[in-house]
Scaffold this motif. Structure first.
Motif, PDB file in Angstrom:
ATOM      1  N   ASN A   1     -19.231  -1.083  -0.463  1.00 10.42           N
ATOM      2  CA  ASN A   1     -18.107  -1.952  -0.079  1.00 10.42           C
ATOM      3  C   ASN A   1     -18.596  -3.327   0.342  1.00 10.42           C
ATOM      4  O   ASN A   1     -18.608  -3.670   1.528  1.00 10.42           O
ATOM      5  CB  ASN A   1     -17.293  -1.322   1.043  1.00 10.42           C
ATOM      6  CG  ASN A   1     -16.571  -0.080   0.576  1.00 10.42           C
ATOM      7  OD1 ASN A   1     -16.213   0.027  -0.601  1.00 10.42           O
ATOM      8  ND2 ASN A   1     -16.365   0.866   1.478  1.00 10.42           N
TER       9      ASN A   1
ATOM     10  N   GLU B   1     -20.946   4.817  -7.085  1.00 15.01           N
ATOM     11  CA  GLU B   1     -19.555   4.415  -7.249  1.00 15.01           C
ATOM     12  C   GLU B   1     -19.363   2.949  -6.878  1.00 15.01           C
ATOM     13  O   GLU B   1     -19.894   2.499  -5.860  1.00 15.01           O
ATOM     14  CB  GLU B   1     -18.651   5.253  -6.330  1.00 15.01           C
ATOM     15  CG  GLU B   1     -18.460   6.676  -6.797  1.00 15.01           C
ATOM     16  CD  GLU B   1     -17.536   6.780  -8.008  1.00 15.01           C
ATOM     17  OE1 GLU B   1     -17.114   5.734  -8.542  1.00 15.01           O
ATOM     18  OE2 GLU B   1     -17.243   7.919  -8.420  1.00 15.01           O
ATOM     19  N   PRO B   2     -18.571   2.211  -7.676  1.00 19.81           N
ATOM     20  CA  PRO B   2     -18.269   0.840  -7.255  1.00 19.81           C
ATOM     21  C   PRO B   2     -17.517   0.862  -5.924  1.00 19.81           C
ATOM     22  O   PRO B   2     -16.763   1.795  -5.647  1.00 19.81           O
ATOM     23  CB  PRO B   2     -17.373   0.315  -8.379  1.00 19.81           C
ATOM     24  CG  PRO B   2     -16.809   1.528  -9.048  1.00 19.81           C
ATOM     25  CD  PRO B   2     -17.849   2.595  -8.890  1.00 19.81           C
ATOM     26  N   GLY B   3     -17.736  -0.176  -5.120  1.00 21.87           N
ATOM     27  CA  GLY B   3     -17.040  -0.259  -3.841  1.00 21.87           C
ATOM     28  C   GLY B   3     -15.741  -1.030  -3.979  1.00 21.87           C
ATOM     29  O   GLY B   3     -15.289  -1.352  -5.083  1.00 21.87           O
ATOM     30  N   LEU B   4     -15.160  -1.344  -2.836  1.00 22.37           N
ATOM     31  CA  LEU B   4     -13.876  -2.052  -2.805  1.00 22.37           C
ATOM     32  C   LEU B   4     -14.087  -3.558  -2.920  1.00 22.37           C
ATOM     33  O   LEU B   4     -14.982  -4.118  -2.303  1.00 22.37           O
ATOM     34  CB  LEU B   4     -13.146  -1.754  -1.488  1.00 22.37           C
ATOM     35  CG  LEU B   4     -12.655  -0.321  -1.267  1.00 22.37           C
ATOM     36  CD1 LEU B   4     -12.284  -0.122   0.199  1.00 22.37           C
ATOM     37  CD2 LEU B   4     -11.460  -0.008  -2.167  1.00 22.37           C
ATOM     38  N   ARG B   5     -13.210  -4.195  -3.684  1.00 23.23           N
ATOM     39  CA  ARG B   5     -13.186  -5.651  -3.730  1.00 23.23           C
ATOM     40  C   ARG B   5     -12.311  -6.147  -2.576  1.00 23.23           C
ATOM     41  O   ARG B   5     -11.550  -5.349  -2.007  1.00 23.23           O
ATOM     42  CB  ARG B   5     -12.618  -6.091  -5.079  1.00 23.23           C
ATOM     43  CG  ARG B   5     -13.454  -5.565  -6.223  1.00 23.23           C
ATOM     44  CD  ARG B   5     -12.832  -5.809  -7.575  1.00 23.23           C
ATOM     45  NE  ARG B   5     -11.754  -4.886  -7.866  1.00 23.23           N
ATOM     46  CZ  ARG B   5     -11.249  -4.697  -9.097  1.00 23.23           C
ATOM     47  NH1 ARG B   5     -11.736  -5.372 -10.122  1.00 23.23           N
ATOM     48  NH2 ARG B   5     -10.267  -3.855  -9.303  1.00 23.23           N
TER      49      ARG B   5
ATOM     50  N   ASN C   1      -8.785  -5.146  -2.552  1.00 26.86           N
ATOM     51  CA  ASN C   1      -8.701  -3.689  -2.435  1.00 26.86           C
ATOM     52  C   ASN C   1      -8.986  -3.235  -1.012  1.00 26.86           C
ATOM     53  O   ASN C   1      -8.407  -2.273  -0.522  1.00 26.86           O
ATOM     54  CB  ASN C   1      -9.684  -2.990  -3.383  1.00 26.86           C
ATOM     55  CG  ASN C   1      -9.643  -3.505  -4.808  1.00 26.86           C
ATOM     56  OD1 ASN C   1     -10.650  -3.525  -5.489  1.00 26.86           O
ATOM     57  ND2 ASN C   1      -8.476  -3.953  -5.266  1.00 26.86           N
TER      58      ASN C   1
ATOM     59  N   SER D   1      -7.289   3.756   5.216  1.00 29.39           N
ATOM     60  CA  SER D   1      -8.557   4.399   4.858  1.00 29.39           C
ATOM     61  C   SER D   1      -9.752   3.444   4.973  1.00 29.39           C
ATOM     62  O   SER D   1     -10.886   3.846   4.771  1.00 29.39           O
ATOM     63  CB  SER D   1      -8.487   4.952   3.431  1.00 29.39           C
ATOM     64  OG  SER D   1      -8.462   3.901   2.499  1.00 29.39           O
TER      65      SER D   1
ATOM     66  N   TRP E   1     -13.111   0.110 -10.479  1.00 29.83           N
ATOM     67  CA  TRP E   1     -12.195   0.665  -9.478  1.00 29.83           C
ATOM     68  C   TRP E   1     -12.920   1.653  -8.583  1.00 29.83           C
ATOM     69  O   TRP E   1     -13.492   2.633  -9.038  1.00 29.83           O
ATOM     70  CB  TRP E   1     -10.982   1.333 -10.154  1.00 29.83           C
ATOM     71  CG  TRP E   1     -10.013   0.344 -10.732  1.00 29.83           C
ATOM     72  CD1 TRP E   1     -10.285  -0.933 -11.123  1.00 29.83           C
ATOM     73  CD2 TRP E   1      -8.615   0.547 -10.983  1.00 29.83           C
ATOM     74  NE1 TRP E   1      -9.154  -1.542 -11.592  1.00 29.83           N
ATOM     75  CE2 TRP E   1      -8.104  -0.658 -11.532  1.00 29.83           C
ATOM     76  CE3 TRP E   1      -7.748   1.620 -10.807  1.00 29.83           C
ATOM     77  CZ2 TRP E   1      -6.769  -0.817 -11.891  1.00 29.83           C
ATOM     78  CZ3 TRP E   1      -6.412   1.468 -11.174  1.00 29.83           C
ATOM     79  CH2 TRP E   1      -5.924   0.267 -11.705  1.00 29.83           C
ATOM     80  N   GLU E   2     -12.803   1.426  -7.340  1.00 30.74           N
ATOM     81  CA  GLU E   2     -13.415   2.272  -6.321  1.00 30.74           C
ATOM     82  C   GLU E   2     -12.741   3.643  -6.362  1.00 30.74           C
ATOM     83  O   GLU E   2     -11.582   3.768  -6.770  1.00 30.74           O
ATOM     84  CB  GLU E   2     -13.201   1.567  -4.977  1.00 30.74           C
ATOM     85  CG  GLU E   2     -14.097   2.001  -3.870  1.00 30.74           C
ATOM     86  CD  GLU E   2     -13.398   2.898  -2.874  1.00 30.74           C
ATOM     87  OE1 GLU E   2     -14.062   3.303  -1.907  1.00 30.74           O
ATOM     88  OE2 GLU E   2     -12.201   3.219  -3.080  1.00 30.74           O
ATOM     89  N   PRO E   3     -13.449   4.708  -5.958  1.00 31.59           N
ATOM     90  CA  PRO E   3     -12.901   6.066  -6.058  1.00 31.59           C
ATOM     91  C   PRO E   3     -11.491   6.215  -5.477  1.00 31.59           C
ATOM     92  O   PRO E   3     -10.662   6.899  -6.059  1.00 31.59           O
ATOM     93  CB  PRO E   3     -13.919   6.909  -5.284  1.00 31.59           C
ATOM     94  CG  PRO E   3     -15.199   6.180  -5.445  1.00 31.59           C
ATOM     95  CD  PRO E   3     -14.853   4.721  -5.500  1.00 31.59           C
ATOM     96  N   ARG E   4     -11.211   5.565  -4.323  1.00 32.35           N
ATOM     97  CA  ARG E   4      -9.872   5.671  -3.752  1.00 32.35           C
ATOM     98  C   ARG E   4      -8.805   5.181  -4.725  1.00 32.35           C
ATOM     99  O   ARG E   4      -7.737   5.751  -4.844  1.00 32.35           O
ATOM    100  CB  ARG E   4      -9.786   4.801  -2.497  1.00 32.35           C
ATOM    101  CG  ARG E   4      -9.912   5.569  -1.220  1.00 32.35           C
ATOM    102  CD  ARG E   4     -10.140   4.619  -0.054  1.00 32.35           C
ATOM    103  NE  ARG E   4     -11.531   4.178  -0.035  1.00 32.35           N
ATOM    104  CZ  ARG E   4     -12.072   3.489   0.962  1.00 32.35           C
ATOM    105  NH1 ARG E   4     -11.333   3.120   1.994  1.00 32.35           N
ATOM    106  NH2 ARG E   4     -13.336   3.148   0.929  1.00 32.35           N
ATOM    107  N   MET E   5      -9.146   4.089  -5.427  1.00 28.26           N
ATOM    108  CA  MET E   5      -8.180   3.542  -6.373  1.00 28.26           C
ATOM    109  C   MET E   5      -8.042   4.462  -7.583  1.00 28.26           C
ATOM    110  O   MET E   5      -6.949   4.685  -8.094  1.00 28.26           O
ATOM    111  CB  MET E   5      -8.610   2.145  -6.829  1.00 28.26           C
ATOM    112  CG  MET E   5      -8.567   1.116  -5.708  1.00 28.26           C
ATOM    113  SD  MET E   5      -9.404  -0.413  -6.171  1.00 28.26           S
ATOM    114  CE  MET E   5      -8.344  -1.008  -7.475  1.00 28.26           C
ATOM    115  N   ARG E   6      -9.169   4.998  -8.025  1.00 28.80           N
ATOM    116  CA  ARG E   6      -9.100   5.895  -9.184  1.00 28.80           C
ATOM    117  C   ARG E   6      -8.344   7.169  -8.824  1.00 28.80           C
ATOM    118  O   ARG E   6      -7.556   7.688  -9.609  1.00 28.80           O
ATOM    119  CB  ARG E   6     -10.513   6.225  -9.686  1.00 28.80           C
ATOM    120  CG  ARG E   6     -11.289   5.009 -10.170  1.00 28.80           C
ATOM    121  CD  ARG E   6     -12.265   5.340 -11.283  1.00 28.80           C
ATOM    122  NE  ARG E   6     -13.173   6.424 -10.978  1.00 28.80           N
ATOM    123  CZ  ARG E   6     -14.288   6.301 -10.256  1.00 28.80           C
ATOM    124  NH1 ARG E   6     -14.644   5.119  -9.757  1.00 28.80           N
ATOM    125  NH2 ARG E   6     -15.055   7.336 -10.030  1.00 28.80           N
TER     126      ARG E   6
ATOM    127  N   ILE F   1     -13.620  11.478  -9.997  1.00 28.18           N
ATOM    128  CA  ILE F   1     -14.212  11.209  -8.680  1.00 28.18           C
ATOM    129  C   ILE F   1     -15.249  12.307  -8.423  1.00 28.18           C
ATOM    130  O   ILE F   1     -14.944  13.492  -8.502  1.00 28.18           O
ATOM    131  CB  ILE F   1     -13.134  11.297  -7.576  1.00 28.18           C
ATOM    132  CG1 ILE F   1     -11.844  10.609  -7.995  1.00 28.18           C
ATOM    133  CG2 ILE F   1     -13.678  10.800  -6.252  1.00 28.18           C
ATOM    134  CD1 ILE F   1     -11.931   9.137  -8.171  1.00 28.18           C
TER     135      ILE F   1
END
Lengths: 955, 73
Positions: free
Chosen positions: A375, A628-632, A635, A644, B37-42, B70
């Motif tokens: 993130n 995993e990509p983080g939040l932009r 986002n 969250s 897209w981050e896991p929460r978004m997916r 995920i």
């Protein structure tokens, strides 16, 4: 340490490849053809006396001090205006020359005050130096005759006397000390390109005049400081030198304002900064500067600056000053507490594009290695993230393809959605210089920026498109190039994927993409679009420079791809004078992207999904890295509202003011349990913060910045951090408070880690930067001294890739409720959210944001110049004063976002680029109506700000 | 994130890739969402797709299966 004095060769260097050998006072010297005798002599180590010559401007030949004798020639020619010839025999010091020079100096001094001891230029005055050099011992003319020196002379008022002009906040103009050498006038013309100064009158009446005999402040002067630098006397003098005195040592460092990344000498007396002087050997600026870098550094000592850490339990409480230990302990336990309760992904960071590469690297390392997630995001999200995507897809890397110097070889310059004379002024001056030499200019911008027409500059074509129609225009240009057969087939076949080109050609050739078909949509006459396309394709070296007017749209990434397509189809890639150049906004936004600030990329633009890349950092850091990509940023705010995402460490960034849809940003911030702001000031974001960690200025730390041309420049510490720690140290303290065991003792060690893990930085060391001054990445075994031009023989991705660019209208449309389109931008004297520049005297040029509105739209609404108007969109409303102008077309309004009182981003919406979520700042449907002052929202916000900034008195 | 905004963003991505042959468009959309897209978004995306797939462009509906699942924590 000593005071760095660059050699002044008197006249500019010649670029000729041919050489000429001559003798000066019996010494042989070989120089490029076209060099002046003065410069050749200086190369041989012999300094000819001079006053009107300096190597920042062309020779002028007015002071008559640099006379020499040349064998076989009559008289005593001026060495500055005489070019060298093969076999020339020059004598610089003869009895005749000595007499002539002394006579000239005697005349100068007969009309010059003799207050050397109390003069601000004492110790740095070329007139004084020359008087000494020629052995002036006496002024036989006396001081009773006509002169410019004193207000009263011989018992009467002296009509020739002009008082000092002190209107400019940073320098004074004292006409009584002027020797009319014209260096200031020529610097303004040749270096800055503003033409604000002139010589009025003739002969003995000649005076330097800003504008039409105006004051400096009232004139067109942009306060770049070139004239002050050029002045050989105290006539134009920095006020700081008048107040403090002459500096005694200097350190070369890099400006912390825009993405041009100018090199400056910070001239010091002890640990007091006397002045910032642009450094001639600085590759980005070649000795030039703008009002921000040259003068606007006073924020470092502004009373608003916070020097002690502060915390508070909740954001409605006043701040409490605490020790570093307590603040860091509080922050660490809150962040860990959030992670225990809500998971490891519940916190993140925002890196700063104003901080150094080393600092940014540590902040993303903090989230990846200590928080255990990806993130991390940075302000590039809201500016050039579409550049990252678009150029990455087409060329293979997001960086600008050229160095700034490349513009000197451009024949056709296309400026799209950028305003270099305001946003990147030093590059703007360089560009204007090239335009004055004859390069042609195409401007694609809804607003008539200064480049479209200013003294001695006029765009060949100004495509004043409707905001939001960039893709349609760029695709129409491609249509013309393809259908008229102007593309460079050889280049495309050699360097790009031919199949993909054919697909793109087929796509753009569709009559639906012709200029005629999109004219009604874009508002640009088809003939203009056709002419512009032909010029770009056929006019020689074509160079594209673009800014946020391209990227900050729903289709930002698509426009970037379209631009790359244009450059590839015309073969304008891979050599000096051409290229695709994103003008980066902040000083280190290039660097912050390079350093892995994005949530999907580790340093060097390598996706976190790649196990081999993660392995490099897992080995270096001894941790597992999330694939995993983080939040932009947007986002993060959405996730915060959802509950969250609850903790954020923000270094040197003010998202509340700079990010779109302020109400959404504040809702996100307000929902978090721990917001840590690390900054110089209690910025707007800090209204919602629980921890404030005081930051350090660029003057107070070591490190590197990477500018828009990928140039890695050193930042050097010239004084101790007033807050106690450099920013990289603060991040390290926070990491260690959370259990990391970092032991960096100097930023060079951080750079060593960057070089060891990032291929494009492999050979970068502080030692190399010391030797070379700066390098442009990639800097590795393939290009050990860096790379001024990219994609020379092949694209970074192999073959250049054409991608279709379908125009899709933004959903942000003007309609009955909101009939106008707002677009935003910035102004020369202010920088970004203004946190720094608003705390300097730069406010004399721009003290508030104003709304530019066309006379037609103003009249319809009964709005007059200077009226308060309400600006409303579906997101919110604010009010500001109107400025009536024809810079914007009917239907379009424009403002800047420098002032929190206006908060232009209350208006902007949450629409964003399809690929990167870069906000659509540049198009917002709005209504403008008369108003009688600030809106309720503005008043409430001001109350909130005041309340949020309370600091409890220490016990 | 609101379902409207999430669906809007997914459909925006589809619009860009619409010009490509269907199979390529679908895989490009899936790749884009997987990469950025981050896991929460997916996860929200998968939920919404299962519940109200009509909110999504047909290309996005098809891409759904190819979007990276995920990982179990």
């Amino acid at each position: 340490m000593s005071l760095i004095k660059e050699t002044d060769y008197g006249t500019p260097a010649s670029r000729s490849q041919e050489t000429v050998t001559l003798t000066v006072d019996g010494f042989d010297v070989t120089v490029p053809a076209g060099t002046s005798v003065m410069r050749a002599s200086m190369e041989a180590g012999i300094q000819i006396p001079k006053l009107c010559a300096t190597d920042m401007v062309d020779a002028f030949g007015s002071c008559r001090l640099c006379l020499v004798e040349i064998e076989g020639r009559r008289g005593t020619p001026a060495s500055c205006t005489t070019p060298v010839e093969e076999g020339m025999v020059v004598r610089t010091q003869t009895g005749r020359l000595k007499d002539l020079r002394r006579g000239v100096m005697e005349l100068y001094i007969s009309d010059h005050p003799l207050d050397c001891l109390t003069c601000a230029a004492n110790g740095d005055c070329e007139l004084q130096d020359m008087a000494g050099a020629v052995g002036l011992r006496d002024v036989r003319y006396g001081y009773e005759g006509a002169g410019h020196v004193t207000a009263r002379q011989n018992g009467e008022d002296n009509p020739r006397y002009m008082p000092k002009d002190e209107t400019n906040p940073y320098f004074t103009y004292d006409p009584s000390k002027c020797i009319v050498c014209s260096r200031c006038v020529r610097a303004c013309e040749e270096v800055q390109g503003t033409f604000a100064l002139t010589i009025e009158g003739r002969g003995f009446d000649s005076r330097v005049s800003p504008g039409m005999s105006e004051t400096f402040l009232a004139s067109e002067c942009v306060s770049c400081g070139a004239c002050v630098q050029a002045c050989p006397t105290a006539t134009l003098q920095e006020k700081s030198v008048i107040e403090i005195g002459q500096p005694e040592h200097s350190v070369v460092t890099t400006c912390a304002y825009c993405g041009v990344g100018c090199s400056f000498k910070a001239e010091m007396r002890g640990d007091e900064l006397v002045r910032m002087v642009p450094y001639k050997d600085g590759k980005a600026n070649a000795g030039h500067s703008c009002v921000k870098g040259r003068f606007a550094y006073g924020y470092a000592n502004h009373r608003d600056r916070i020097l002690n850490p502060m915390i508070r339990e909740t954001i409605d409480q006043p701040w409490r000053e605490v020790s570093w230990d307590e603040a860091l302990g509080f922050a660490a336990s809150r962040l860990r507490g959030i992670q225990e309760a809500h998971g490891k992904e519940a916190i993140g960071v925002i890196t700063s594009s104003r901080c150094t590469n080393e600092e940014t690297y540590l902040v993303q390392k903090l989230t990846r290695a200590v928080f255990g997630n990806n993130n991390t995001d940075t302000c590039a999200r809201v500016c050039h993230s579409p550049t990252g995507y678009g150029l990455g897809q087409t060329f293979g890397t997001s960086a600008g393809t050229q160095d700034f110097e490349s513009v000197e070889q451009a024949d056709v310059v296309v400026v799209i959605g950028a305003n270099p004379t305001d946003g990147h002024p030093v590059f703007g001056s360089r560009l204007k210089k090239r335009l004055r030499q004859g390069a042609r200019l195409i401007v694609i911008d809804p607003r008539r920026i200064d480049l479209v027409k200013s003294p001695h500059i006029a765009a060949a074509h100004h495509l004043a498109l409707r905001p939001g129609t960039n893709v349609a225009v760029v695709t129409a240009l491609a249509h013309v190039i393809v259908t008229e057969g102007l593309h460079d087939e050889t280049f495309i076949r050699e360097r790009c994927d031919w199949e993909e080109f054919q697909d793109y050609a087929e796509f753009v050739a569709d009559p639906a993409h012709s200029p005629e078909a999109v004219e009604a949509l874009t508002g640009v006459p088809a003939a203009e679009m056709r002419a512009a396309a032909r010029l770009y394709a056929q006019g020689g070296n074509g160079a594209i420079y673009y800014g946020l007017g391209v990227t900050e749209h729903s289709q930002g990434s698509t426009t970037v791809i379209g631009i790359a397509n244009l450059a590839m189809m015309t073969g304008n890639i891979g050599r000096p004078g051409v290229g695709v150049n994103p003008l980066r906004g902040q000083n280190n936004v290039q660097g912050s992207c390079d350093m892995g600030s994005f949530p999907h990329e580790l340093p060097g633009y390598r996706h976190v999904k790649n196990a081999d890349v993660r392995a490099i950092y897992e080995a270096a850091w001894g941790v597992d890295i999330s694939p995993e990509p983080g939040l932009r940023i947007p986002n993060m705010l959405d996730a915060a509202v959802d509950g969250s995402f609850r903790g954020l460490y923000v270094q040197g960034e003010d998202i509340l003011q700079s990010d779109p849809d302020t109400k959404h940003v504040s809702a996100g911030l307000a929902a978090m349990d721990c917001v840590i702001v690390h900054d110089l000031f209690l910025n707007e974001t800090a209204n919602y913060a629980h921890v404030f960690l005081p930051g350090s200025t660029f003057l107070e730390k070591d490190g590197t910045f990477t500018n828009a041309e990928r140039r890695i420049n050193r930042v050097r510490k010239v004084m101790a951090p007033r807050n106690g720690y450099a920013d990289w140290e603060v991040t390290q303290l926070l990491a260690n408070a959370m259990g990391a065991n970092w032991n960096y003792t100097h930023p060079r060690e951080i750079m060593a880690e960057i070089a060891a893990t990032t291929p494009s930085f492999a050979n970068v060391t502080y030692k190399l930067l010391e030797e070379m001054g700066s390098v442009q990445w990639p800097c590795n075994d393939a290009s050990p001294e860096g790379a001024p031009v990219m994609h020379v023989d092949r694209f970074v991705r192999g073959r250049g890739r054409f991608i279709r660019t379908d125009y899709v209208a933004t959903d942000e449309r003007a309609g009955p409720r909101f009939p106008l389109l707002l677009t935003t931008g910035r102004i020369l004297s202010q920088y970004n959210v203004g946190a720094q520049t608003r705390r300097t005297d730069n406010v004399v040029w721009h003290s508030e944001d104003v709304l530019e509105i066309n006379a037609h739209d103003a009249e319809l609404r009964g709005v007059k110049e200077g009226d308060w108007v309400k600006l409303a969109s579906r997101s919110g409303e604010t009010s500001l004063r109107a400025q009536i102008t024809d810079r914007v077309s009917p239907g379009v309004v424009y403002t800047t976002f420098h002032h929190p009182g206006t908060q232009a981003n209350v208006i902007t919406t949450d629409y964003s680029d399809w690929a990167t979520n870069c906000p659509e700042y540049k198009v917002t449907a709005v209504q403008v109506s008369r108003s009688n002052g600030p809106t309720d929202w503005q008043e409430e916000y001001e109350r909130l700000s005041a309340r949020s900034r309370r600091i409890e008195a220490a016990e | 994130m609101s379902p409207d905004k999430l669906a809007y963003m997914a459909n925006q991505i589809a619009t860009f890739f619409r010009h490509a042959p269907r199979e390529e468009a679908v895989s490009s959309i899936a790749e884009h969402i997987s990469n950025f897209w981050e896991p929460r978004m997916r996860s929200q995306f998968f939920d919404l797709l299962a519940r109200e797939k009509e909110r999504f462009d047909p290309l996005v509906q098809d891409a759904g299966q190819q979007v990276r699942p995920i990982a179990e924590a």
